[in-house]
Design a protein around this motif. Structure first.
Motif, PDB file in Angstrom:
ATOM      1  N   ILE A   1      -2.025   2.695   6.546  1.00 25.41           N
ATOM      2  CA  ILE A   1      -0.959   3.355   5.910  1.00 25.41           C
ATOM      3  C   ILE A   1      -0.204   2.148   5.133  1.00 25.41           C
ATOM      4  O   ILE A   1      -0.563   0.873   5.586  1.00 25.41           O
ATOM      5  CB  ILE A   1      -0.087   3.990   6.985  1.00 25.41           C
ATOM      6  CG1 ILE A   1       0.181   3.127   8.257  1.00 25.41           C
ATOM      7  CG2 ILE A   1      -0.563   5.188   7.524  1.00 25.41           C
ATOM      8  CD1 ILE A   1       1.163   3.465   9.317  1.00 25.41           C
ATOM      9  N   GLY A   2       0.679   2.824   4.379  1.00 27.58           N
ATOM     10  CA  GLY A   2       1.324   1.635   3.294  1.00 27.58           C
ATOM     11  C   GLY A   2       2.691   1.071   4.069  1.00 27.58           C
ATOM     12  O   GLY A   2       2.770   0.379   5.026  1.00 27.58           O
ATOM     13  N   VAL A   3       3.942   1.493   3.383  1.00 27.35           N
ATOM     14  CA  VAL A   3       5.161   0.796   3.727  1.00 27.35           C
ATOM     15  C   VAL A   3       5.581   1.252   5.177  1.00 27.35           C
ATOM     16  O   VAL A   3       6.137   0.162   5.846  1.00 27.35           O
ATOM     17  CB  VAL A   3       6.264   1.585   2.649  1.00 27.35           C
ATOM     18  CG1 VAL A   3       7.608   1.068   3.059  1.00 27.35           C
ATOM     19  CG2 VAL A   3       5.857   1.197   1.212  1.00 27.35           C
ATOM     20  N   GLU A   4       5.145   2.299   5.683  1.00 26.20           N
ATOM     21  CA  GLU A   4       5.625   2.720   7.166  1.00 26.20           C
ATOM     22  C   GLU A   4       4.995   1.922   8.087  1.00 26.20           C
ATOM     23  O   GLU A   4       5.594   1.945   9.319  1.00 26.20           O
ATOM     24  CB  GLU A   4       5.289   4.290   7.303  1.00 26.20           C
ATOM     25  CG  GLU A   4       4.122   4.727   6.979  1.00 26.20           C
ATOM     26  CD  GLU A   4       3.552   5.141   5.621  1.00 26.20           C
ATOM     27  OE1 GLU A   4       2.947   6.207   5.625  1.00 26.20           O
ATOM     28  OE2 GLU A   4       4.167   4.614   4.748  1.00 26.20           O
ATOM     29  N   ARG A   5       3.771   1.229   7.805  1.00 31.77           N
ATOM     30  CA  ARG A   5       3.099   0.617   8.919  1.00 31.77           C
ATOM     31  C   ARG A   5       4.200  -0.575   8.975  1.00 31.77           C
ATOM     32  O   ARG A   5       4.104  -1.221  10.108  1.00 31.77           O
ATOM     33  CB  ARG A   5       2.007  -0.024   8.524  1.00 31.77           C
ATOM     34  CG  ARG A   5       1.840  -1.159   7.434  1.00 31.77           C
ATOM     35  CD  ARG A   5       0.458  -0.935   6.752  1.00 31.77           C
ATOM     36  NE  ARG A   5      -0.780  -1.371   8.032  1.00 31.77           N
ATOM     37  CZ  ARG A   5      -0.935  -2.370   8.286  1.00 31.77           C
ATOM     38  NH1 ARG A   5      -0.512  -3.685   8.006  1.00 31.77           N
ATOM     39  NH2 ARG A   5      -2.081  -2.499   9.075  1.00 31.77           N
TER      40      ARG A   5
ATOM     41  N   ASP B   1      -1.335   1.885  12.181  1.00 32.25           N
ATOM     42  CA  ASP B   1      -2.570   2.638  11.738  1.00 32.25           C
ATOM     43  C   ASP B   1      -3.353   3.804  12.718  1.00 32.25           C
ATOM     44  O   ASP B   1      -3.729   4.734  12.410  1.00 32.25           O
ATOM     45  CB  ASP B   1      -3.504   1.649  10.942  1.00 32.25           C
ATOM     46  CG  ASP B   1      -2.800   1.057  10.072  1.00 32.25           C
ATOM     47  OD1 ASP B   1      -1.963   1.154   9.263  1.00 32.25           O
ATOM     48  OD2 ASP B   1      -3.391  -0.472   9.552  1.00 32.25           O
TER      49      ASP B   1
ATOM     50  N   GLU C   1       1.558  -7.115  -1.659  1.00 36.30           N
ATOM     51  CA  GLU C   1       0.123  -6.823  -1.173  1.00 36.30           C
ATOM     52  C   GLU C   1      -0.532  -6.754  -2.468  1.00 36.30           C
ATOM     53  O   GLU C   1      -0.231  -5.942  -3.537  1.00 36.30           O
ATOM     54  CB  GLU C   1      -0.102  -5.689  -0.212  1.00 36.30           C
ATOM     55  CG  GLU C   1       0.643  -5.892   1.154  1.00 36.30           C
ATOM     56  CD  GLU C   1       0.287  -4.631   2.099  1.00 36.30           C
ATOM     57  OE1 GLU C   1       0.261  -4.887   3.074  1.00 36.30           O
ATOM     58  OE2 GLU C   1      -0.159  -3.547   1.591  1.00 36.30           O
TER      59      GLU C   1
ATOM     60  N   ARG D   1      -1.701 -10.693   1.456  1.00 35.38           N
ATOM     61  CA  ARG D   1      -0.437 -10.116   1.822  1.00 35.38           C
ATOM     62  C   ARG D   1       0.496 -11.365   1.912  1.00 35.38           C
ATOM     63  O   ARG D   1       0.207 -12.238   2.588  1.00 35.38           O
ATOM     64  CB  ARG D   1      -0.135  -9.436   3.287  1.00 35.38           C
ATOM     65  CG  ARG D   1       1.228  -8.834   3.754  1.00 35.38           C
ATOM     66  CD  ARG D   1       0.948  -8.093   5.039  1.00 35.38           C
ATOM     67  NE  ARG D   1       0.815  -8.910   6.065  1.00 35.38           N
ATOM     68  CZ  ARG D   1       0.217  -8.584   7.286  1.00 35.38           C
ATOM     69  NH1 ARG D   1      -0.093  -7.472   7.296  1.00 35.38           N
ATOM     70  NH2 ARG D   1       0.113  -9.506   8.339  1.00 35.38           N
TER      71      ARG D   1
ATOM     72  N   TRP E   1      -7.071   4.260   2.497  1.00 38.77           N
ATOM     73  CA  TRP E   1      -5.855   3.495   2.173  1.00 38.77           C
ATOM     74  C   TRP E   1      -4.718   4.585   1.644  1.00 38.77           C
ATOM     75  O   TRP E   1      -4.856   5.364   0.673  1.00 38.77           O
ATOM     76  CB  TRP E   1      -6.109   2.422   0.988  1.00 38.77           C
ATOM     77  CG  TRP E   1      -6.955   1.436   1.318  1.00 38.77           C
ATOM     78  CD1 TRP E   1      -8.280   1.407   1.788  1.00 38.77           C
ATOM     79  CD2 TRP E   1      -6.674  -0.087   1.948  1.00 38.77           C
ATOM     80  NE1 TRP E   1      -8.826   0.248   2.201  1.00 38.77           N
ATOM     81  CE2 TRP E   1      -7.834  -0.474   2.371  1.00 38.77           C
ATOM     82  CE3 TRP E   1      -5.354  -0.672   2.015  1.00 38.77           C
ATOM     83  CZ2 TRP E   1      -7.972  -1.837   2.818  1.00 38.77           C
ATOM     84  CZ3 TRP E   1      -5.338  -1.924   2.463  1.00 38.77           C
ATOM     85  CH2 TRP E   1      -6.691  -2.576   2.858  1.00 38.77           C
TER      86      TRP E   1
ATOM     87  N   TYR F   1      -0.729   5.251   0.922  1.00 44.52           N
ATOM     88  CA  TYR F   1       0.545   5.005   0.543  1.00 44.52           C
ATOM     89  C   TYR F   1       1.528   6.135  -0.031  1.00 44.52           C
ATOM     90  O   TYR F   1       1.078   6.911  -0.693  1.00 44.52           O
ATOM     91  CB  TYR F   1       0.522   4.112  -0.686  1.00 44.52           C
ATOM     92  CG  TYR F   1      -0.247   2.593  -0.538  1.00 44.52           C
ATOM     93  CD1 TYR F   1       0.625   1.622  -0.024  1.00 44.52           C
ATOM     94  CD2 TYR F   1      -1.615   2.465  -0.921  1.00 44.52           C
ATOM     95  CE1 TYR F   1      -0.125   0.585   0.351  1.00 44.52           C
ATOM     96  CE2 TYR F   1      -2.258   1.406  -0.365  1.00 44.52           C
ATOM     97  CZ  TYR F   1      -1.562   0.300  -0.033  1.00 44.52           C
ATOM     98  OH  TYR F   1      -2.234  -0.911   0.180  1.00 44.52           O
ATOM     99  N   ASP F   2       2.620   6.085   0.696  1.00 47.89           N
ATOM    100  CA  ASP F   2       3.799   7.159   0.643  1.00 47.89           C
ATOM    101  C   ASP F   2       5.170   6.436   0.144  1.00 47.89           C
ATOM    102  O   ASP F   2       5.171   5.703   0.994  1.00 47.89           O
ATOM    103  CB  ASP F   2       3.755   8.131   1.794  1.00 47.89           C
ATOM    104  CG  ASP F   2       4.577   9.303   1.717  1.00 47.89           C
ATOM    105  OD1 ASP F   2       5.252   9.399   0.489  1.00 47.89           O
ATOM    106  OD2 ASP F   2       4.767   9.911   2.625  1.00 47.89           O
ATOM    107  N   PHE F   3       5.497   6.539  -0.802  1.00 47.88           N
ATOM    108  CA  PHE F   3       6.761   5.706  -1.299  1.00 47.88           C
ATOM    109  C   PHE F   3       7.469   6.632  -2.162  1.00 47.88           C
ATOM    110  O   PHE F   3       7.212   7.534  -2.854  1.00 47.88           O
ATOM    111  CB  PHE F   3       6.501   4.442  -1.862  1.00 47.88           C
ATOM    112  CG  PHE F   3       5.307   4.652  -3.018  1.00 47.88           C
ATOM    113  CD1 PHE F   3       5.857   4.539  -4.548  1.00 47.88           C
ATOM    114  CD2 PHE F   3       4.048   4.324  -2.804  1.00 47.88           C
ATOM    115  CE1 PHE F   3       4.918   4.653  -5.237  1.00 47.88           C
ATOM    116  CE2 PHE F   3       3.190   4.329  -3.856  1.00 47.88           C
ATOM    117  CZ  PHE F   3       3.363   4.807  -5.238  1.00 47.88           C
TER     118      PHE F   3
END
Length: 264
Positions: free
Chosen positions: A76-80, A97, A195, A223, A247, A249-251
């Motif tokens: 996961i992206g930002v929320e991790r 994750d 990243e 990173r 991969w 990504y939710d933003f």
């Protein structure tokens, strides 16, 4: 015109991708396809080797040619990196994750080494220190069960981590909340990060360490982690088995034009 083995490989690949052959299913034995008029033994063998090189099947003595399982972990992206997970809770980024993927984590699924090293030029540049400076390298190998998923090596300036759990080589994450929690407790709260992702062919050592199948690629992650005042507190390089991650990504979509109007 494509060779006959390529045509056969493409047709079999289409049947795998459509779900006609499901993960774990065994493809027909070579002799069956020869008898069905798909070509010579050499043709079918070449087609199967192509499918193996493309990561669609595995072949082994006694088990034949089997469609590879495709149950990737969500990366996961930002929320991790949500501070509620590591600053206010006990969760480590890569364990987030696992939670998102409905997978369990056991402590022995991360091993690590920690050492003080002379920074290679690229690492020194990333951390903003002179070439040849000593930095801490914290290298981890992460597994899911017995299968390696990725490696991650974080580099730190000594003045940021000396005396903290980040330089403790004990197996497993660096305690509750992981490395970001350690930095926070040392006075370096992370604020933003960058990243970068690169897909490439693995080195021989990487293929061996990650137990990669022939033809499988890796995704290399760079990173860079910053505090609010722009101090770089970590530069990390990860090497991920490409087929073992999805991969995600939710933003929120930026609207800088709207932001500028609000300022007027």
């Amino acid at each position: 015109m494509a060779p006959k083995w390529r045509d056969l490989a493409d047709r079999l690949a289409d049947r795998i991708k459509s779900g006609e052959y499901r993960p774990g299913d065994q493809l027909p034995h070579i002799r069956e396809l020869v008898d069905a008029g798909e070509g010579s033994k050499a043709t079918v063998h070449a087609a199967y080797k192509a499918l193996e090189a493309e990561g669609l099947v595995t072949s082994s003595r006694g088990h034949g040619t089997v469609v590879r399982p495709r149950l990737p972990l969500k990366r996961i992206g930002v929320e991790r990196y949500d501070k509620a997970k590591w600053r206010d809770g006990d969760e480590v980024a890569f364990i987030a994750d696992r939670v998102a993927s409905d997978r369990a984590y056991r402590r022995n699924e991360q091993t690590q080494t920690v050492e003080l090293v002379e920074a290679p030029p690229a690492i020194a540049e990333a951390l903003g220190v002179p070439a040849g400076s000593e930095v801490y390298a914290r290298a981890r190998l992460v597994k899911e069960g017995s299968q390696p998923t990725h490696t991650l090596t974080s580099y730190y300036r000594p003045e940021h981590v000396e005396g903290t759990r980040l330089v403790d080589p004990a197996p497993g994450p660096a305690g509750r909340g992981g490395g970001f929690r350690v930095l926070y407790e040392a006075g370096y709260e992370i604020d933003h990060m960058r990243e970068e992702l690169f897909a490439r062919v693995p080195t021989q050592d990487e293929a061996k360490e990650l137990l990669l199948l022939p033809g499988e690629h890796v995704v290399e992650l760079h990173r860079t982690t910053f505090t609010a005042d722009g101090t770089i507190v970590e530069f990390a390089i990860g090497v991920h088995a490409a087929s073992r991650f999805a991969w995600v990504y939710d933003f929120k979509v930026p609207d800088s034009a709207s932001d500028r109007k609000d300022e007027l």
